[in-house]
Design an enzyme around this catalytic site. Structure first.
Site, PDB file in Angstrom:
ATOM      1  N   HIS A   6     -21.435  -4.502   0.523  1.00 25.80           N
ATOM      2  CA  HIS A   6     -20.017  -4.185   0.371  1.00 25.80           C
ATOM      3  C   HIS A   6     -19.273  -5.331  -0.306  1.00 25.80           C
ATOM      4  O   HIS A   6     -18.158  -5.683   0.060  1.00 25.80           O
ATOM      5  CB  HIS A   6     -19.379  -3.837   1.721  1.00 25.80           C
ATOM      6  CG  HIS A   6     -19.771  -2.473   2.199  1.00 25.80           C
ATOM      7  ND1 HIS A   6     -19.330  -1.923   3.387  1.00 25.80           N
ATOM      8  CD2 HIS A   6     -20.568  -1.531   1.650  1.00 25.80           C
ATOM      9  CE1 HIS A   6     -19.852  -0.714   3.539  1.00 25.80           C
ATOM     10  NE2 HIS A   6     -20.604  -0.457   2.504  1.00 25.80           N
TER      11      HIS A   6
ATOM     12  N   ASP B  88       0.837  -1.198   0.000  1.00 25.64           N
ATOM     13  CA  ASP B  88       0.000   0.000   0.000  1.00 25.64           C
ATOM     14  C   ASP B  88       0.866   1.241   0.000  1.00 25.64           C
ATOM     15  O   ASP B  88       1.770   1.370   0.822  1.00 25.64           O
ATOM     16  CB  ASP B  88      -0.889   0.039   1.246  1.00 25.64           C
ATOM     17  CG  ASP B  88      -1.990  -1.003   1.161  1.00 25.64           C
ATOM     18  OD1 ASP B  88      -2.393  -1.322   0.033  1.00 25.64           O
ATOM     19  OD2 ASP B  88      -2.423  -1.479   2.220  1.00 25.64           O
TER      20      ASP B  88
ATOM     21  N   ASP C  19     -17.469   9.501  -3.867  1.00 24.60           N
ATOM     22  CA  ASP C  19     -18.183   8.263  -3.525  1.00 24.60           C
ATOM     23  C   ASP C  19     -19.429   8.197  -4.406  1.00 24.60           C
ATOM     24  O   ASP C  19     -20.404   8.893  -4.139  1.00 24.60           O
ATOM     25  CB  ASP C  19     -18.545   8.293  -2.026  1.00 24.60           C
ATOM     26  CG  ASP C  19     -19.069   6.945  -1.538  1.00 24.60           C
ATOM     27  OD1 ASP C  19     -19.169   6.013  -2.355  1.00 24.60           O
ATOM     28  OD2 ASP C  19     -19.373   6.839  -0.335  1.00 24.60           O
TER      29      ASP C  19
ATOM     30  N   GLU D  11     -25.989   6.636  -5.861  1.00 28.52           N
ATOM     31  CA  GLU D  11     -25.301   7.439  -4.847  1.00 28.52           C
ATOM     32  C   GLU D  11     -24.615   8.638  -5.477  1.00 28.52           C
ATOM     33  O   GLU D  11     -23.852   8.493  -6.434  1.00 28.52           O
ATOM     34  CB  GLU D  11     -24.255   6.582  -4.130  1.00 28.52           C
ATOM     35  CG  GLU D  11     -23.374   7.369  -3.162  1.00 28.52           C
ATOM     36  CD  GLU D  11     -22.396   6.499  -2.404  1.00 28.52           C
ATOM     37  OE1 GLU D  11     -21.961   5.462  -2.961  1.00 28.52           O
ATOM     38  OE2 GLU D  11     -22.065   6.844  -1.258  1.00 28.52           O
TER      39      GLU D  11
ATOM     40  N   GLU E  41     -27.701   8.156  -0.834  1.00 30.58           N
ATOM     41  CA  GLU E  41     -27.523   6.857  -1.496  1.00 30.58           C
ATOM     42  C   GLU E  41     -28.558   5.828  -1.071  1.00 30.58           C
ATOM     43  O   GLU E  41     -28.227   4.859  -0.404  1.00 30.58           O
ATOM     44  CB  GLU E  41     -26.114   6.325  -1.253  1.00 30.58           C
ATOM     45  CG  GLU E  41     -25.632   6.338   0.198  1.00 30.58           C
ATOM     46  CD  GLU E  41     -24.265   5.668   0.360  1.00 30.58           C
ATOM     47  OE1 GLU E  41     -24.097   4.561  -0.159  1.00 30.58           O
ATOM     48  OE2 GLU E  41     -23.392   6.251   1.007  1.00 30.58           O
TER      49      GLU E  41
ATOM     50  N   HIS F 221     -15.742   8.232   4.538  1.00 30.26           N
ATOM     51  CA  HIS F 221     -16.720   8.386   5.622  1.00 30.26           C
ATOM     52  C   HIS F 221     -16.122   9.417   6.574  1.00 30.26           C
ATOM     53  O   HIS F 221     -15.519   9.073   7.588  1.00 30.26           O
ATOM     54  CB  HIS F 221     -16.988   7.052   6.331  1.00 30.26           C
ATOM     55  CG  HIS F 221     -17.675   6.057   5.431  1.00 30.26           C
ATOM     56  ND1 HIS F 221     -17.192   4.803   5.189  1.00 30.26           N
ATOM     57  CD2 HIS F 221     -18.810   6.147   4.698  1.00 30.26           C
ATOM     58  CE1 HIS F 221     -17.996   4.162   4.344  1.00 30.26           C
ATOM     59  NE2 HIS F 221     -18.986   4.959   4.029  1.00 30.26           N
TER      60      HIS F 221
ATOM     61  N   ASP G  33     -20.106   0.676  -7.159  1.00 29.12           N
ATOM     62  CA  ASP G  33     -19.861   1.704  -6.143  1.00 29.12           C
ATOM     63  C   ASP G  33     -18.357   1.944  -6.187  1.00 29.12           C
ATOM     64  O   ASP G  33     -17.580   1.146  -5.660  1.00 29.12           O
ATOM     65  CB  ASP G  33     -20.331   1.177  -4.785  1.00 29.12           C
ATOM     66  CG  ASP G  33     -20.300   2.237  -3.683  1.00 29.12           C
ATOM     67  OD1 ASP G  33     -19.609   3.259  -3.861  1.00 29.12           O
ATOM     68  OD2 ASP G  33     -20.955   2.021  -2.646  1.00 29.12           O
TER      69      ASP G  33
ATOM     70  N   HIS H 281     -23.759   9.705   4.307  1.00 22.34           N
ATOM     71  CA  HIS H 281     -22.685   9.989   5.259  1.00 22.34           C
ATOM     72  C   HIS H 281     -21.879  11.172   4.764  1.00 22.34           C
ATOM     73  O   HIS H 281     -21.884  11.495   3.571  1.00 22.34           O
ATOM     74  CB  HIS H 281     -21.786   8.762   5.429  1.00 22.34           C
ATOM     75  CG  HIS H 281     -21.248   8.227   4.128  1.00 22.34           C
ATOM     76  ND1 HIS H 281     -20.125   8.742   3.519  1.00 22.34           N
ATOM     77  CD2 HIS H 281     -21.712   7.258   3.292  1.00 22.34           C
ATOM     78  CE1 HIS H 281     -19.904   8.094   2.382  1.00 22.34           C
ATOM     79  NE2 HIS H 281     -20.860   7.193   2.210  1.00 22.34           N
TER      80      HIS H 281
ATOM     81  N   HIS I 295     -29.640   0.025   4.672  1.00 22.39           N
ATOM     82  CA  HIS I 295     -28.520   0.822   5.197  1.00 22.39           C
ATOM     83  C   HIS I 295     -28.954   2.279   5.320  1.00 22.39           C
ATOM     84  O   HIS I 295     -30.034   2.658   4.867  1.00 22.39           O
ATOM     85  CB  HIS I 295     -27.290   0.697   4.292  1.00 22.39           C
ATOM     86  CG  HIS I 295     -27.562   1.032   2.842  1.00 22.39           C
ATOM     87  ND1 HIS I 295     -27.773   2.330   2.401  1.00 22.39           N
ATOM     88  CD2 HIS I 295     -27.661   0.240   1.757  1.00 22.39           C
ATOM     89  CE1 HIS I 295     -27.977   2.303   1.091  1.00 22.39           C
ATOM     90  NE2 HIS I 295     -27.932   1.050   0.674  1.00 22.39           N
TER      91      HIS I 295
ATOM     92  N   TYR J 148     -32.489  -3.890  -2.109  1.00 23.75           N
ATOM     93  CA  TYR J 148     -31.757  -5.137  -2.370  1.00 23.75           C
ATOM     94  C   TYR J 148     -32.693  -6.300  -2.098  1.00 23.75           C
ATOM     95  O   TYR J 148     -33.050  -6.544  -0.944  1.00 23.75           O
ATOM     96  CB  TYR J 148     -30.511  -5.224  -1.479  1.00 23.75           C
ATOM     97  CG  TYR J 148     -29.728  -3.924  -1.497  1.00 23.75           C
ATOM     98  CD1 TYR J 148     -28.767  -3.681  -2.469  1.00 23.75           C
ATOM     99  CD2 TYR J 148     -30.012  -2.911  -0.562  1.00 23.75           C
ATOM    100  CE1 TYR J 148     -28.091  -2.467  -2.519  1.00 23.75           C
ATOM    101  CE2 TYR J 148     -29.340  -1.696  -0.604  1.00 23.75           C
ATOM    102  CZ  TYR J 148     -28.381  -1.476  -1.588  1.00 23.75           C
ATOM    103  OH  TYR J 148     -27.722  -0.287  -1.627  1.00 23.75           O
TER     104      TYR J 148
ATOM    105  N   ARG K 266     -28.586   0.563  -6.229  1.00 26.16           N
ATOM    106  CA  ARG K 266     -28.193   1.692  -5.380  1.00 26.16           C
ATOM    107  C   ARG K 266     -27.793   2.833  -6.308  1.00 26.16           C
ATOM    108  O   ARG K 266     -27.174   2.605  -7.353  1.00 26.16           O
ATOM    109  CB  ARG K 266     -27.030   1.313  -4.456  1.00 26.16           C
ATOM    110  CG  ARG K 266     -26.547   2.473  -3.580  1.00 26.16           C
ATOM    111  CD  ARG K 266     -25.705   2.026  -2.385  1.00 26.16           C
ATOM    112  NE  ARG K 266     -24.414   1.454  -2.727  1.00 26.16           N
ATOM    113  CZ  ARG K 266     -24.092   0.176  -2.623  1.00 26.16           C
ATOM    114  NH1 ARG K 266     -24.979  -0.706  -2.197  1.00 26.16           N
ATOM    115  NH2 ARG K 266     -22.879  -0.256  -2.963  1.00 26.16           N
TER     116      ARG K 266
HETATM  117 MN   LIG Z   1     -21.166   5.896   0.322  1.00 24.62          MN
END
Ligand SMILES: [Mn+2]
Length: 450
Positions: free
Chosen positions: A265, A58, A293, A417, A402, A384, A282, A377, A373, A406, A415
């Site tokens: 996710h 990373d 996002d 967003e 968003e 986030h 996403d 955010h 969900h 589902y 979704r």
């Molecule tokens: Mn999001």
């Protein structure tokens, strides 16, 4: 020797600049530190930079609060901010930098240290000192407290307590300072108060993150085809984001087709997309440390089935209902736990009510239970971004809207967003205005271009 190093640094300075992130004006970092000093109850703040990732693939990413307060993007540093009351009535700030390690620099590249000519000016911090002097400074700050008996009940030292490197550093310091070092209070909630409102310079970077992510989704409209793997789409996302100036995706890209579209996710991205699937994508990028996002839901073959379109329209309707209900200074995100709170300013409730009063599942039940969900955010340096959700959104707030539905039984997940911000007049502005929203717009964008 030192002179030689300085000369060496000048030679390589251009390569450092090439890697530099776009920054808000230097004075803005200073103003943030001064604003934080006013929240310290007359005490001091100590914040460490993120550790360098060792033997890890990373790339380095700075601690978000540290970056917010300094714009400094190198590891091993520490920042001390003293409220005037802690320093004879005078505000003070010190950036402590590690001593250069020439052997390590063969691996990680040239760094700045306190002895580098012009270090203070480059850092934009009033004082730059070697980090070896940090214990003595903390000793001065904390011993000063007990000696002068200032404000004995107020905590004097604030530090970022949730980071492993910080607790380790504090342990080391308290070992060397003994009982002089008082238990620190968490500085993060104080920095959060500042981060909740974005400046025009931050909004400009957030827009760049959004633009790079829009360009990426535009490439997806043309790339998605039956027979293609989710993973190749995820690879294209990485490529397009970086081509458009992002350092990295701002989170692991979600490419969930068919049954995977109902996993919020999902990130294995290992399935082959089939004719007739929906695919929830996403994915968005981080530009000079600021996140985007974005989620769009695509029909893999370019055309929604009537049922897919019906669900899609309900999700979009819920997003539009939340936009329409928005009032600056009043609207807030209630989250999934406050869905029962009947309040027109609870945007979560507005979106939930829309979904729950439109359409049915295969058993004739309302669809609210498939919106599993929260509605959104805060977004900033973090995808986030820290935010006190008990507070309404104000000018300078940036957040996602968003909604999603589902339905595993039908293999349908949708979704949509977008990242929005509240402008100076309290108006909601969508960073993704130019990206298709409606089912028709998505189908048109997916039409092969010849
Ligand atoms: Mn999001």
């Amino acid at each position: 020797m030192r002179r030689t190093l300085a000369a060496l640094f000048v030679v390589f300075a251009s390569s450092l600049t090439a890697l530099a992130l776009e920054s808000v004006p230097t004075g803005e970092y200073h103003a943030r530190r001064v604003a934080l000093s006013a929240q310290l109850n007359g005490g001091a703040a100590l914040i460490f930079a993120a550790d360098e990732a060792a033997l890890d693939f990373d790339p380095y990413r700075q601690d978000e609060d540290f970056y917010y307060l300094t714009g400094w993007n190198e590891p091993g540093a520490a920042l001390v901010i003293e409220a005037p009351a802690a320093n004879n009535g005078k505000y003070r700030e010190i950036l402590f930098l590690p001593t250069r390690n020439l052997r390590l620099e063969k691996y990680t590249g040239i760094k700045l240290d306190a002895a580098t000519p012009g270090a203070t000016q480059r850092a934009g911090v009033d004082e730059v000192r070697p980090i070896t002097e940090l214990p003595a400074e903390l000793d001065r700050i904390t011993v000063g407290d007990s000696t002068h008996n200032l404000n004995p009940t107020a905590a004097r030292l604030y530090a970022a307590l949730d980071e492993p490197h910080t607790t380790a550093a504090l342990d080391m310091l308290s070992a060397s300072l003994g009982s002089h070092l008082p238990p620190a209070k968490d500085v993060r909630p104080l920095v959060m108060q500042l981060r909740m409102t974005k400046s025009p310079a931050e909004l400009a970077l957030l827009r760049k993150a959004g633009d790079a992510s829009i360009a990426t989704h535009r490439a997806l409209f043309q790339a998605i085809k039956p027979g293609l793997s989710e993973r190749s789409i995820s690879g294209l996302i990485d490529y397009k984001l970086k081509e458009n100036g992002c350092e990295r995706p701002s989170y692991a890209s979600i490419v969930g087709s068919g049954p995977n579209s109902t996993t919020l996710h999902y990130s294995a991205n290992s399935r082959t997309m089939q004719d007739g699937d929906l695919v929830v994508i996403d994915a968005a990028g981080e530009y000079s440390m600021y996140a985007s996002d974005i989620t769009r839901t695509y029909p893999v073959n370019g055309h929604f089935t009537p049922r897919q379109r019906e669900i899609y329209d309900i999700v979009l309707g819920a997003q539009n209902a939340a936009r329409k209900a928005f009032v600056a200074g009043k609207s807030y995100m209630g989250g999934t736990l406050m869905r029962e709170r009947n309040d027109p300013h609870n945007l979560d409730k507005v979106a939930f009510d829309y979904i729950n009063s439109h359409g049915k599942d295969l058993h004739g039940e309302p669809l609210g239970k498939y919106f599993i969900h929260g509605l959104g955010h805060s977004v900033g340096i973090g995808v986030h971004d820290p935010y006190d959700y008990s507070k309404p959104f104000l000018p300078g707030s940036v957040f996602t809207i968003e909604p999603g539905i589902y339905i595993p039984e039908e293999g349908i997940g949708v979704r949509i967003e977008d990242v929005v911000y509240v402008d100076a007049n309290g108006k909601l502005i969508d960073f993704q205005d130019s990206l298709p929203h409606t089912a028709d717009e998505v189908e048109t964008a997916m039409k092969p271009v010849h």
